[in-house]
Write an enzyme that holds these catalytic residues in place. Structure first.
Site, PDB file in Angstrom:
ATOM      1  N   TYR A   1       4.757   3.181   1.311  1.00 43.41           N
ATOM      2  CA  TYR A   1       3.615   2.846   2.255  1.00 43.41           C
ATOM      3  C   TYR A   1       3.875   3.534   3.633  1.00 43.41           C
ATOM      4  O   TYR A   1       4.800   3.070   4.181  1.00 43.41           O
ATOM      5  CB  TYR A   1       3.382   1.478   2.754  1.00 43.41           C
ATOM      6  CG  TYR A   1       2.757   0.719   1.280  1.00 43.41           C
ATOM      7  CD1 TYR A   1       1.299   0.952   0.738  1.00 43.41           C
ATOM      8  CD2 TYR A   1       3.413  -0.353   0.554  1.00 43.41           C
ATOM      9  CE1 TYR A   1       0.945   0.396  -0.255  1.00 43.41           C
ATOM     10  CE2 TYR A   1       3.024  -0.944  -0.619  1.00 43.41           C
ATOM     11  CZ  TYR A   1       1.730  -0.373  -1.014  1.00 43.41           C
ATOM     12  OH  TYR A   1       1.251  -1.001  -1.873  1.00 43.41           O
TER      13      TYR A   1
ATOM     14  N   ASP B   1      -4.023   4.766  -1.724  1.00 46.82           N
ATOM     15  CA  ASP B   1      -5.201   3.938  -2.394  1.00 46.82           C
ATOM     16  C   ASP B   1      -5.297   2.866  -1.599  1.00 46.82           C
ATOM     17  O   ASP B   1      -5.989   1.996  -2.220  1.00 46.82           O
ATOM     18  CB  ASP B   1      -5.299   4.206  -3.851  1.00 46.82           C
ATOM     19  CG  ASP B   1      -4.063   3.246  -4.208  1.00 46.82           C
ATOM     20  OD1 ASP B   1      -3.239   2.942  -3.885  1.00 46.82           O
ATOM     21  OD2 ASP B   1      -4.092   3.266  -5.804  1.00 46.82           O
TER      22      ASP B   1
ATOM     23  N   HIS C   1      -4.444   1.621  -8.525  1.00 49.08           N
ATOM     24  CA  HIS C   1      -3.451   0.646  -7.971  1.00 49.08           C
ATOM     25  C   HIS C   1      -3.564  -0.806  -8.923  1.00 49.08           C
ATOM     26  O   HIS C   1      -3.545  -1.890  -8.662  1.00 49.08           O
ATOM     27  CB  HIS C   1      -4.041   0.178  -6.678  1.00 49.08           C
ATOM     28  CG  HIS C   1      -2.971  -0.384  -5.582  1.00 49.08           C
ATOM     29  ND1 HIS C   1      -2.355   0.473  -4.767  1.00 49.08           N
ATOM     30  CD2 HIS C   1      -2.086  -1.437  -5.597  1.00 49.08           C
ATOM     31  CE1 HIS C   1      -1.289  -0.182  -3.983  1.00 49.08           C
ATOM     32  NE2 HIS C   1      -1.194  -1.546  -4.396  1.00 49.08           N
TER      33      HIS C   1
END
Length: 515
Positions: A257, A285, A378
């Protein structure tokens, strides 16, 4: 307030003054952090943090989170200082909640002498697990309800969550006969890493919610199963602890991230590369968390009405950011294509995008010089009603071929909904180098620890071997698009209509948790 991470030494008495929602300092592993704003976007709910305001919360925090998570998530300016350990008294320490004796979650009623009795769940032996759904059935019984809600929930109406697996049922088999399949070779390699089958463990957050050994057990199980593991950014163990769990020569990937504080990201990436991690999968996403209502409702029930509730009523949450879903405190929502050169510049690792959902973006990633992409939604936890990875795959492969891509230069993966060896076969047939699995790893870990994960992979291997033999494919390269039919894949037609005759007579196998 300091503009960089503070090295000021504080007394615990000073920290204790900051004990309100408006002024919330919390001590973790000897450092004081200002968590007032972060509490409102904390995935576990604001109450958990506000209850620890002005206290040392290490004992509450440690069972789930890694020691280095604040370095990953928070801006340096939110580190208020180092706390003198001699000033921390017993009354300063937040205590973990006492666990009540667990009641049987879904105990089955039994009838004896005309009276209903409750039969407590008894975990079946590991050998009784025959497929990934059996592990999920056991995990639901043995996990704490809050952990189960966190792992199992999907976005909004959970349509995408369900379709991730159902989509594989819309791909039908087209086997070939009279092929020599006396020897089946499942081995393959991707991104320069060998694997026992076209499979890897994808990154999933906070594995200690499943089992105390968390990601350390997953690292070890990946080695025994012969597949790569993608280390998560939001792990329960520190990066050092996960790396130390490796066996000699074991290869790992890592998920990333991107933090708004880019120095945090660069430092983390450099550490991954220094420790021999092979590839970096950048999650693209999740600029904002999806609404996982099962998880939200569970936390609301367990923690009180002020979880994602009272603060909003009092006007303390910026509604323009979406119903308390703003997570820009640790994931940068401004991340865009112009940042790709920077990501490539800070590492020699192969860089891939995780969360591509259309052909245009896959082509743009290829033209940008990235090493590949993961077709992923995800795990159905973000934008509901978007397509599954397996449904997007034909579109992406067609777009890449039209763009003149070379397979050796750009690797395509999928994740989401893989539960059978046949699912892996179908993904490979349509162009994927391998499949990522997440929840099956967590559920098998929760049920039986490290051994459970290894057995789960061996079951997928056995299933894949059978499918390959019955399809007339003796090796992974021999699996082609001609071995499957995708005519109904994008139509979302129920694969089999209801058969009332069979429904009235057929007795399905009971879930493992009822055996």
């Amino acid at each position: 307030m300091a503009t960089a991470e503070s090295t000021v030494t504080l007394s615990m008495d000073e920290v204790a003054k900051h004990n309100t929602k408006e002024d919330c300092w919390v001590v973790l592993y000897g450092k004081a952090y200002d968590l007032g704003k972060f509490a409102k976007v904390h995935p576990g709910g604001a109450k958990l943090i506000f209850d620890c305001a002005g206290k040392d919360a290490t004992a509450v925090f440690d069972p789930i989170h890694p020691k280095d998570i604040m370095q990953k998530l928070l801006k340096p300016a939110l580190t208020m200082g180092v706390v003198d350990p001699a000033t921390i008294r017993e009354e300063h320490k937040a205590k973990p909640p006492e666990k009540a004796a667990p009641a049987p979650k879904s105990a089955a009623p039994a009838v004896a002498d005309g009276e209903a009795q409750i039969v407590e769940f008894v975990k079946p032996p590991l050998a009784a697990m025959l497929n990934t759904f059996d592990f999920e059935s056991v995990a639901r019984e043995v996990m704490e309800s809050q952990a189960w809600g966190y792992y199992s929930s999907g976005g909004d109406d959970e349509i995408t969550l369900r379709d991730n697996h159902m989509a594989f049922q819309r791909v039908t088999m087209r086997p070939r006969i009279l092929v020599n399949v006396s020897e089946i070779d499942l081995t393959t390699s991707f991104l320069g890493v060998s694997s026992a089958l076209p499979l890897y463990f994808t990154a999933t957050a906070l594995a200690k919610l499943a089992h105390q050994d968390g990601e350390v057990a997953i690292v070890k199980a990946a080695r025994k199963a012969g597949v790569p593991y993608m280390l998560p950014t939001l792990s329960s163990y520190t990066l050092d602890e996960m790396l130390d769990a490796r066996a000699p020569g074991q290869e790992l990937f890592s998920q990333l991230y991107v933090n708004p504080e880019r120095s945090r990201t660069q430092e983390y990436v450099e550490k991954l590369e220094k420790n021999g991690v092979r590839a970096l999968f950048v999650t693209v996403d999740a600029p904002q968390l999806g609404r996982r209502e099962k998880d939200m409702r569970n936390k609301f029930t367990q923690q009180g009405s002020d979880v994602q509730g009272d603060d909003e009523a009092e006007g303390e949450v910026d509604r323009s950011q979406g119903a308390t879903r703003a997570i820009s405190s640790f994931i940068d929502p401004s991340l865009n294509w112009e940042d790709v050169p920077w990501l490539q510049s800070i590492t020699k690792m192969k860089v891939l995008l995780k969360g591509v959902q259309c052909g245009e973006d896959a082509v743009q990633a290829y033209k940008a010089g990235l090493a590949g992409c993961v077709l992923s939604n995800h795990g159905g936890r973000q934008l509901d009603t978007c397509r599954s990875g397996i449904e997007v795959l034909p579109e992406v492969m067609g777009a890449l071929q039209a763009a003149g891509y070379k397979k050796e230069d750009f690797t395509v993966f999928i994740d989401g909904g893989i539960r059978r060896g046949a699912d892996i076969f179908k993904a490979v047939a349509l162009g994927a180098a391998a499949c990522g699995i997440g929840r099956p790893v967590l559920y098998s870990l929760a049920s039986y620890g490290e051994k459970g994960i290894v057995r789960m992979v061996h079951m997928l291997q056995d299933e894949l071997q059978m499918v390959m033999r019955l399809s007339g494919t003796a090796s992974i390269p021999s699996i082609t698009p001609n071995h499957v039919i995708t005519r109904n894949l994008a139509d979302h037609i129920v694969p089999l209509p209801q058969d009332n005759l069979v429904q009235g007579t057929y007795m399905p196998l009971m879930p493992a948790a009822r055996l």
